[in-house]
Design an enzyme around this catalytic site. Structure first.
Site, PDB file in Angstrom:
ATOM      1  N   ALA A   1      37.652  46.270  38.855  1.00  0.00           N
ATOM      2  CA  ALA A   1      38.484  45.083  39.065  1.00  0.00           C
ATOM      3  C   ALA A   1      37.757  44.050  39.922  1.00  0.00           C
ATOM      4  O   ALA A   1      37.911  42.846  39.712  1.00  0.00           O
ATOM      5  CB  ALA A   1      39.799  45.492  39.719  1.00  0.00           C
ATOM      6  N   CYS A   2      36.944  44.493  40.852  1.00  0.00           N
ATOM      7  CA  CYS A   2      36.260  43.555  41.738  1.00  0.00           C
ATOM      8  C   CYS A   2      35.051  42.898  41.085  1.00  0.00           C
ATOM      9  O   CYS A   2      34.461  41.985  41.645  1.00  0.00           O
ATOM     10  CB  CYS A   2      35.856  44.241  43.043  1.00  0.00           C
ATOM     11  SG  CYS A   2      34.733  45.621  42.812  1.00  0.00           S
ATOM     12  N   SER A   3      34.662  43.357  39.886  1.00  0.00           N
ATOM     13  CA  SER A   3      33.500  42.755  39.226  1.00  0.00           C
ATOM     14  C   SER A   3      33.896  42.014  37.958  1.00  0.00           C
ATOM     15  O   SER A   3      33.051  41.754  37.105  1.00  0.00           O
ATOM     16  CB  SER A   3      32.468  43.835  38.895  1.00  0.00           C
ATOM     17  OG  SER A   3      32.962  44.699  37.892  1.00  0.00           O
TER      18      SER A   3
END
Length: 98
Positions: free
Chosen positions: A41-43
Site C-alpha cells: 500500500a505504501c508503494s
C-alpha cells in the site's frame, strides 16, 4: 504459483503470490471485478519491484510476477471463489500471450 513469505508467520488476511511466466501488472489488469495489488500500500504507483520481495531474496523477475491478495472483514466465500477463478483465468490468459 509460489507463495512469497513465511506460510505461518504472516497476516491471516493477506497473501502475496508469484505466478511464474505471468507479468503481475497484466494479471492485475485482467482480474476485473476483483481488486488486487502488485505492491504494498505504501508503494502504490511505483514502477519498481517490491523492495520487500527483493529483500526476501526474490529476483526482479519474480517480484514483477507477484500479486497481493487481501481479504476484508466482510469478504464472502463466494467472493473468494470468484477471486480464485479470475486469478486462474487471468494468469492463463497472460501466459498464453507471451
Amino acid at each position: 504459483m509460489l507463495q512469497n513469505g513465511d506460510p505461518s508467520r504472516r497476516l491471516p488476511n493477506t497473501a502475496n503470490l508469484c505466478f511464474a511466466g505471468a507479468d503481475a501488472e497484466a494479471v492485475m489488469a485482467n482480474m476485473d471485478p476483483v481488486a488486487v495489488s502488485i505492491g504494498s500500500a505504501c508503494s502504490a504507483g511505483s514502477i519498481e519491484p517490491s523492495e520487500v520481495l527483493l529483500a526476501m531474496g526474490r529476483s526482479h523477475e519474480a517480484a514483477f510476477e507477484s500479486v497481493r491478495f487481501s481479504l476484508g472483514r466482510f469478504t464472502t466465500p463466494e467472493e473468494i471463489d470468484t477471486a480464485i477463478e479470475r486469478a486462474a483465468a487471468a494468469v492463463e490468459r497472460v501466459r498464453s500471450m507471451t
